[in-house]
Design a protein around this motif. Structure first.
Motif, mmCIF file in Angstrom:
data_model
loop_
_atom_site.group_PDB
_atom_site.id
_atom_site.type_symbol
_atom_site.label_atom_id
_atom_site.label_comp_id
_atom_site.label_asym_id
_atom_site.label_seq_id
_atom_site.Cartn_x
_atom_site.Cartn_y
_atom_site.Cartn_z
ATOM 1 N N GLY A 17 0.797 -1.220 0.000
ATOM 2 C CA GLY A 17 0.000 0.000 0.000
ATOM 3 C C GLY A 17 0.829 1.269 0.000
ATOM 4 N N ASP A 18 2.114 1.156 0.346
ATOM 5 C CA ASP A 18 2.999 2.323 0.299
ATOM 6 C C ASP A 18 3.335 2.659 -1.149
ATOM 7 O OD1 ASP A 18 3.060 2.494 3.039
ATOM 8 O OD2 ASP A 18 5.072 1.656 3.257
ATOM 9 N N LEU A 19 3.707 3.901 -1.364
ATOM 10 C CA LEU A 19 4.163 4.343 -2.675
ATOM 11 C C LEU A 19 5.656 4.612 -2.610
ATOM 12 C CD1 LEU A 19 1.392 6.948 -3.627
ATOM 13 C CD2 LEU A 19 1.516 4.534 -4.251
ATOM 14 N N LEU A 20 6.360 4.188 -3.642
ATOM 15 C CA LEU A 20 7.760 4.542 -3.804
ATOM 16 C C LEU A 20 7.820 5.631 -4.857
ATOM 17 C CD1 LEU A 20 9.553 1.071 -4.031
ATOM 18 C CD2 LEU A 20 9.167 2.480 -2.005
ATOM 19 N N ILE A 21 8.422 6.755 -4.515
ATOM 20 C CA ILE A 21 8.576 7.856 -5.458
ATOM 21 C C ILE A 21 10.052 7.912 -5.800
ATOM 22 C CG2 ILE A 21 8.398 10.350 -5.785
ATOM 23 C CD1 ILE A 21 6.231 8.714 -3.244
ATOM 24 N N SER A 22 10.375 7.839 -7.083
ATOM 25 C CA SER A 22 11.782 7.845 -7.481
ATOM 26 C C SER A 22 12.401 9.201 -7.157
ATOM 27 C CB SER A 22 11.932 7.531 -8.966
ATOM 28 O OG SER A 22 11.341 8.536 -9.754
ATOM 29 N N GLU A 23 13.684 9.171 -6.758
ATOM 30 C CA GLU A 23 14.375 10.426 -6.480
ATOM 31 C C GLU A 23 14.462 11.221 -7.782
ATOM 32 O OE1 GLU A 23 17.589 11.476 -7.412
ATOM 33 O OE2 GLU A 23 18.233 9.686 -8.413
ATOM 34 N N PRO A 24 14.581 12.530 -7.698
ATOM 35 C CA PRO A 24 14.445 13.387 -8.877
ATOM 36 C C PRO A 24 15.368 13.092 -10.051
ATOM 37 C CG PRO A 24 14.387 14.712 -6.898
ATOM 38 C CD PRO A 24 14.739 13.317 -6.477
ATOM 39 N N PHE A 25 16.587 12.589 -9.784
ATOM 40 C CA PHE A 25 17.535 12.423 -10.873
ATOM 41 C C PHE A 25 17.817 10.967 -11.213
ATOM 42 C CE2 PHE A 25 18.756 16.554 -8.849
ATOM 43 C CZ PHE A 25 18.109 17.330 -9.788
ATOM 44 N N LEU A 26 16.941 10.061 -10.803
ATOM 45 C CA LEU A 26 17.103 8.659 -11.155
ATOM 46 C C LEU A 26 17.079 8.525 -12.677
ATOM 47 C CD1 LEU A 26 17.238 5.701 -10.161
ATOM 48 C CD2 LEU A 26 14.753 5.669 -10.261
ATOM 49 N N GLN A 27 18.093 7.882 -13.233
ATOM 50 C CA GLN A 27 18.224 7.802 -14.689
ATOM 51 C C GLN A 27 17.801 6.463 -15.274
ATOM 52 O OE1 GLN A 27 18.984 10.511 -16.668
ATOM 53 N NE2 GLN A 27 18.641 11.480 -14.684
ATOM 54 N N ASP A 28 17.417 5.493 -14.457
ATOM 55 C CA ASP A 28 16.941 4.209 -14.972
ATOM 56 C C ASP A 28 15.673 4.460 -15.783
ATOM 57 O OD1 ASP A 28 15.540 1.763 -15.301
ATOM 58 O OD2 ASP A 28 16.419 0.934 -13.476
ATOM 59 N N CYS A 153 6.223 6.960 0.573
ATOM 60 C CA CYS A 153 5.038 7.724 0.954
ATOM 61 C C CYS A 153 3.965 6.750 1.428
ATOM 62 C CB CYS A 153 4.526 8.536 -0.238
ATOM 63 S SG CYS A 153 2.980 9.407 0.117
ATOM 64 N N ASP A 154 3.527 6.938 2.654
ATOM 65 C CA ASP A 154 2.473 6.066 3.181
ATOM 66 C C ASP A 154 1.194 6.836 3.455
ATOM 67 O OD1 ASP A 154 3.179 7.497 5.415
ATOM 68 O OD2 ASP A 154 3.735 5.759 6.625
ATOM 69 N N THR A 155 1.090 8.055 2.909
ATOM 70 C CA THR A 155 -0.070 8.888 3.223
ATOM 71 C C THR A 155 -0.988 9.168 2.035
ATOM 72 O OG1 THR A 155 1.226 10.893 2.811
ATOM 73 C CG2 THR A 155 1.156 10.074 5.085
ATOM 74 N N ALA A 156 -0.585 8.815 0.819
ATOM 75 C CA ALA A 156 -1.430 9.123 -0.351
ATOM 76 C C ALA A 156 -2.689 8.271 -0.321
ATOM 77 C CB ALA A 156 -0.665 8.872 -1.641
ATOM 78 N N ASP A 157 -3.819 8.865 -0.697
ATOM 79 C CA ASP A 157 -5.061 8.104 -0.736
ATOM 80 C C ASP A 157 -5.320 7.609 -2.164
ATOM 81 O OD1 ASP A 157 -5.757 10.454 -1.988
ATOM 82 O OD2 ASP A 157 -7.492 10.856 -0.737
ATOM 83 N N ALA A 158 -6.189 6.615 -2.261
ATOM 84 C CA ALA A 158 -6.491 6.004 -3.557
ATOM 85 C C ALA A 158 -7.066 7.019 -4.529
ATOM 86 C CB ALA A 158 -7.448 4.825 -3.378
ATOM 87 N N GLU A 159 -7.844 7.948 -4.031
ATOM 88 C CA GLU A 159 -8.475 8.925 -4.916
ATOM 89 C C GLU A 159 -7.434 9.748 -5.667
ATOM 90 O OE1 GLU A 159 -11.425 12.780 -4.750
ATOM 91 O OE2 GLU A 159 -11.496 11.346 -3.104
ATOM 92 N N MET A 177 3.261 15.745 0.113
ATOM 93 C CA MET A 177 4.046 15.297 1.260
ATOM 94 C C MET A 177 4.592 16.475 2.053
ATOM 95 S SD MET A 177 5.986 11.988 -0.367
ATOM 96 C CE MET A 177 6.919 11.573 1.114
ATOM 97 N N GLY A 178 4.646 17.667 1.439
ATOM 98 C CA GLY A 178 5.063 18.880 2.127
ATOM 99 C C GLY A 178 6.558 18.977 2.374
ATOM 100 N N GLY A 179 6.949 20.044 3.065
ATOM 101 C CA GLY A 179 8.338 20.269 3.458
ATOM 102 C C GLY A 179 9.318 20.206 2.299
ATOM 103 N N GLU A 180 10.472 19.529 2.541
ATOM 104 C CA GLU A 180 11.511 19.373 1.526
ATOM 105 C C GLU A 180 10.989 18.693 0.266
ATOM 106 O OE1 GLU A 180 15.620 17.853 2.111
ATOM 107 O OE2 GLU A 180 15.163 18.256 4.222
ATOM 108 N N PHE A 181 9.998 17.837 0.442
ATOM 109 C CA PHE A 181 9.477 17.095 -0.711
ATOM 110 C C PHE A 181 8.829 18.020 -1.725
ATOM 111 C CE2 PHE A 181 9.368 14.116 2.914
ATOM 112 C CZ PHE A 181 10.332 13.228 2.451
ATOM 113 N N GLN A 182 8.203 19.105 -1.247
ATOM 114 C CA GLN A 182 7.619 20.090 -2.160
ATOM 115 C C GLN A 182 8.685 20.682 -3.064
ATOM 116 O OE1 GLN A 182 5.506 22.588 0.770
ATOM 117 N NE2 GLN A 182 3.733 22.329 -0.558
ATOM 118 N N GLN A 183 9.856 20.922 -2.505
ATOM 119 C CA GLN A 183 10.961 21.456 -3.303
ATOM 120 C C GLN A 183 11.423 20.442 -4.345
ATOM 121 O OE1 GLN A 183 13.773 22.416 -0.260
ATOM 122 N NE2 GLN A 183 12.815 24.384 0.220
ATOM 123 N N LEU A 184 11.499 19.181 -3.959
ATOM 124 C CA LEU A 184 11.937 18.136 -4.892
ATOM 125 C C LEU A 184 10.998 18.034 -6.089
ATOM 126 C CD1 LEU A 184 12.931 15.209 -2.498
ATOM 127 C CD2 LEU A 184 14.439 16.843 -3.650
#
Length: 194
Positions: A17-28, A153-159, A177-184
């Motif tokens: 149920g968690d989401l993995l968000i790739s870091e901004p510069f992942l090149q895969d 991220c464990d806070t995103a809802d299905a909607e 997600m707020g904070g530093e994540f908003q900048q990313l």
């Protein structure tokens, strides 16, 4: 220069149920700016579906006798792209569905699911189909988390997962997600453009 420390800002353990968000510069190329829904994570490894990589195929191009269903199909990942998976939101429809979040389900009786879809008893906006999946061997995902390849991220809802366009999902989840994540969320793909 690209540098951010998220050691204390992310949960290193991952659950279904968690989401993995790739870091901004992942090149895969399989995971650039991707959002992966974790469906299973245990001692044998991890299984997930990329939520924001649309394929060029429609469901009726993959399965015979389901016209006029032209549901979009996403690329769930680079593994076994000859397999088809689905998730849906709302109430549980099948005993064999696996609950990922309060209102998010993975799998179930596929033939019965297609029949309900054909009869209009399931809204197309509340389902996603995937070819292939993302898989990690035992310990591999944990290593990638230690290397800060993924933000958990464990806070995103299905909607929000179903409502956001594939092109915007990565950015929307980070902003929410707020904070530093908003900048990313605003980092360019090429760090030289920063």
């Amino acid at each position: 220069m690209y540098c951010f420390n998220m050691e204390n800002k992310m949960n290193k353990s991952v659950k279904a149920g968690d989401l993995l968000i790739s870091e901004p510069f992942l090149q895969d190329e399989n995971f650039v700016r991707s959002v992966v829904l974790i469906c299973e994570n245990n001692e044998n490894g991890s299984f997930g579906l990329v939520l924001n990589k649309l394929s060029i195929l429609k469901l009726n191009e993959l399965i015979d006798n389901i016209n006029p269903l032209e549901c979009e199909v996403y690329v769930g990942g680079p593994v076994e792209q000859n397999t088809l998976h689905f998730i849906y939101s709302g109430d549980c429809l099948f005993d064999t569905s696996i609950q990922l979040r309060e209102d998010l389900w993975w799998g179930g009786d596929f033939d019965e699911f297609l029949e309900l879809l054909k009869l209009g008893k399931i809204e197309e906006s509340k389902i996603r189909f995937f070819i292939g999946y993302s898989g990690w061997a035992s310990g591999q995902l944990e290593d990638e988390l230690e290397e800060n390849t993924w933000i958990v991220c464990d806070t995103a809802d299905a909607e929000s997962v179903f409502r956001a366009s594939p092109e915007e999902l990565w950015r929307i989840i980070l902003k929410n997600m707020g904070g530093e994540f908003q900048q990313l969320a605003n980092y360019p793909i090429d760090p030289r453009l920063n």
